[in-house]
Design a protein around this motif. Sequence first.
Motif, PDB file in Angstrom:
ATOM      1  N   THR A 106       0.846  -1.186   0.000  1.00  0.00           N
ATOM      2  CA  THR A 106       0.000   0.000   0.000  1.00  0.00           C
ATOM      3  C   THR A 106       0.879   1.232   0.000  1.00  0.00           C
ATOM      4  O   THR A 106       2.094   1.157   0.207  1.00  0.00           O
ATOM      5  CB  THR A 106      -0.882   0.035   1.248  1.00  0.00           C
ATOM      6  N   LYS A 108       0.758   3.329   2.249  1.00  0.00           N
ATOM      7  CA  LYS A 108       1.168   3.509   3.646  1.00  0.00           C
ATOM      8  C   LYS A 108       2.423   2.697   3.982  1.00  0.00           C
ATOM      9  O   LYS A 108       3.229   3.117   4.792  1.00  0.00           O
ATOM     10  CB  LYS A 108       0.015   3.086   4.559  1.00  0.00           C
TER      11      LYS A 108
ATOM     12  N   PRO B  14       5.793  -2.090  11.693  1.00  0.00           N
ATOM     13  CA  PRO B  14       5.078  -3.055  10.860  1.00  0.00           C
ATOM     14  C   PRO B  14       5.937  -4.196  10.319  1.00  0.00           C
ATOM     15  O   PRO B  14       5.377  -5.186   9.884  1.00  0.00           O
ATOM     16  CB  PRO B  14       4.540  -2.213   9.713  1.00  0.00           C
ATOM     17  N   VAL B  22       1.506  -7.107   8.322  1.00  0.00           N
ATOM     18  CA  VAL B  22       2.015  -5.760   8.549  1.00  0.00           C
ATOM     19  C   VAL B  22       1.118  -5.032   9.544  1.00  0.00           C
ATOM     20  O   VAL B  22       0.326  -4.200   9.188  1.00  0.00           O
ATOM     21  CB  VAL B  22       2.156  -4.991   7.223  1.00  0.00           C
ATOM     22  N   ARG B  24       1.137  -2.769  13.125  1.00  0.00           N
ATOM     23  CA  ARG B  24       2.010  -2.018  14.030  1.00  0.00           C
ATOM     24  C   ARG B  24       1.315  -1.948  15.372  1.00  0.00           C
ATOM     25  O   ARG B  24       0.161  -1.546  15.447  1.00  0.00           O
ATOM     26  CB  ARG B  24       2.254  -0.619  13.480  1.00  0.00           C
ATOM     27  N   ASP B  40      -2.077  -0.257  15.277  1.00  0.00           N
ATOM     28  CA  ASP B  40      -2.177   0.703  14.182  1.00  0.00           C
ATOM     29  C   ASP B  40      -2.346  -0.105  12.908  1.00  0.00           C
ATOM     30  O   ASP B  40      -1.447  -0.842  12.501  1.00  0.00           O
ATOM     31  CB  ASP B  40      -0.904   1.562  14.123  1.00  0.00           C
ATOM     32  N   ILE B  41      -3.520   0.002  12.313  1.00  0.00           N
ATOM     33  CA  ILE B  41      -3.800  -0.844  11.148  1.00  0.00           C
ATOM     34  C   ILE B  41      -3.859   0.016   9.890  1.00  0.00           C
ATOM     35  O   ILE B  41      -3.698   1.227   9.952  1.00  0.00           O
ATOM     36  CB  ILE B  41      -5.117  -1.624  11.343  1.00  0.00           C
ATOM     37  N   GLY B  42      -4.072  -0.632   8.778  1.00  0.00           N
ATOM     38  CA  GLY B  42      -4.203   0.088   7.514  1.00  0.00           C
ATOM     39  C   GLY B  42      -3.007  -0.079   6.600  1.00  0.00           C
ATOM     40  O   GLY B  42      -2.982   0.455   5.505  1.00  0.00           O
ATOM     41  N   TYR B  43      -2.013  -0.843   7.027  1.00  0.00           N
ATOM     42  CA  TYR B  43      -0.835  -1.030   6.188  1.00  0.00           C
ATOM     43  C   TYR B  43      -1.112  -1.952   5.003  1.00  0.00           C
ATOM     44  O   TYR B  43      -0.280  -2.110   4.126  1.00  0.00           O
ATOM     45  CB  TYR B  43       0.329  -1.592   7.015  1.00  0.00           C
ATOM     46  N   LEU B  44      -2.257  -2.618   5.017  1.00  0.00           N
ATOM     47  CA  LEU B  44      -2.590  -3.505   3.900  1.00  0.00           C
ATOM     48  C   LEU B  44      -3.987  -3.176   3.388  1.00  0.00           C
ATOM     49  O   LEU B  44      -4.687  -4.026   2.869  1.00  0.00           O
ATOM     50  CB  LEU B  44      -2.495  -4.969   4.352  1.00  0.00           C
ATOM     51  N   HIS B  45      -4.397  -1.927   3.573  1.00  0.00           N
ATOM     52  CA  HIS B  45      -5.746  -1.563   3.140  1.00  0.00           C
ATOM     53  C   HIS B  45      -5.817  -1.588   1.609  1.00  0.00           C
ATOM     54  O   HIS B  45      -5.127  -0.816   0.947  1.00  0.00           O
ATOM     55  CB  HIS B  45      -6.099  -0.177   3.672  1.00  0.00           C
TER      56      HIS B  45
END
Lengths: 197, 367
Positions: A106, A108, B14, B22, B24, B40-45
């Motif tokens: 991503t 990010k 991560p 991934v 964190r 802390d999520i969203g690293y694979l969104h």
Amino acid sequence: MSTGFVESPAQAAAQMPPRRSQIAPVAQAVEIMDHIPGGGFILTTVESALNWGRASSIWPLTFGLACCAIEMMAAYASRFDLDRMGVIPRATPRQADLIIVAGRATIKIAPIVRRLWEQMAEPRYVISMGSCATCGGPFYYDNYSILKGIDQVVPVDVYVPGCPPRPEALIEGILKLQEKIKREPILRQQAAALLAR
Amino acid sequence: MALRTEELMLNMGPQHPSTHGVLRLIVTLDGENITDVQPDIGYLHSSVEKMMEHRTYVQNVALVDRGLDYLIALNNEEAYCLAVETLAGIQPPDRARYIRVVFSELNRIASHLVWLGTWAIDLGATTVFLWCFREREMILDLFEQVTGGRLHHVYFRIGGVYADMPPGWTERCTQFLDYFLPKVDEYDALLTQNPIFLARTKGVGKISRADAIALGASGPVARASGVAYDVRKAAPYEVYDRMAFDVPVLTDGDCYARYLIRLQEMRESVRILRQALRGLPEGEVRTRVPMTMKAPRGEAYVHTESPRGSLGVHIVSDGEETPYRVKIRAPSFSNLYALTEMMKGWKIADVIAILGSIDIVLSDVDR
């Protein structure tokens, strides 16, 4: 919050002049060897011996992103056993020669992949495993969060296609990387890079 | 003179070998004791829910494989296909429903094997990882003979499954089950009485029944805390109402209980598989559905029991070829809520054991 980007290696090199002890004496010896008659042959022989060792002990970073990481794990495990090729996973980038970008990255995570790559010691290699890491794969269209190819942040040596690639395909990718490593004039490259500074 | 002390914030991930992807974790430490953990999520969104709005109902089957939990592609396909079938009022043939049960239970075993192997390797037991993947490869071989894929299959279709199984496959599957059941006892022998394993898991990461319900935990995490809830029993889909199986429930709520639950679930899956293979009816495997299928205006919510918990798919249709909105209730995401409660008060060394025990897949969390 930090974006995770550190300065590029070129910038870092410009700020810090190399110490004389870092350049001499090996780099100069290589330079001299290359110019005396027959020296090139000896140099090439030494290089091929070194390269054989480097190619036979590629240590990748244990870094998985998505589905391809599961196939990467399968490649390390019982049936495929990447240890046969001297591929032993390392948990820290400082000890790794290779980063297998397995899965979709991503926007990010992209700066973090870049930072991991920068933390690895040279010479370092990158395998882009799977369609997502190569070009965004099925997430190419109508998507706001996936990076369209990891080669936008790190230079890639070998692309392994597939969604996800079978472990055999990853092994083929590693064999291709070994071929590439075996062809590299590693001593001359390093000497030239050091003397150019 | 009093020494000034302050809490330490520690970033885990991560990139960490034990975060199973991934993730964190922002761990706040008082000495060695954990006072707070914030994921802390969203690293694979992957913006899958948005992408599904631009693809037809038929195309989306390929997307739920990859976009949701990648370890359980077939369970995702099942949930999605069931939701579309409920919305459009399609009834798949009986044989297809049995085949779906067979494949989702096989995938459940494969998923639990990956979980057991990776969790054991986190706790320092490398052998279990190698053994689990040895058996998992056999399941993947069985998948490959039917679907052609190892991880992503696109085998379930709206109105049934893509094709029938090749001749001899059910026999090979039964052979595998005969081989596999004693292997579960072998994992049992490796870990269940192992003193190091016990010291690291027993009593660690407890969560009470009330907390598990309040935080929305489901699947093995909730069942280890005494919540006797399994969607396969509570709201049977496919042909689960015709199968005799038990839902293992324990009340300890610790990592060890979660391990025991999953081990027992593998045995129960074998039981379901045997019944499904025996009762496999003859007939068609697919109801004809046009490629440019349009679902009627309306909405449908279907939840299924994925290996990680209750997996729900909510589809809103405005009568077009593509869904208007798809919302996925991901079990890993809800289970991650319970993580903070589980970790409070434990030592830093227990983070890995507790995180591994809830079996998250980051692709399921972030989608």
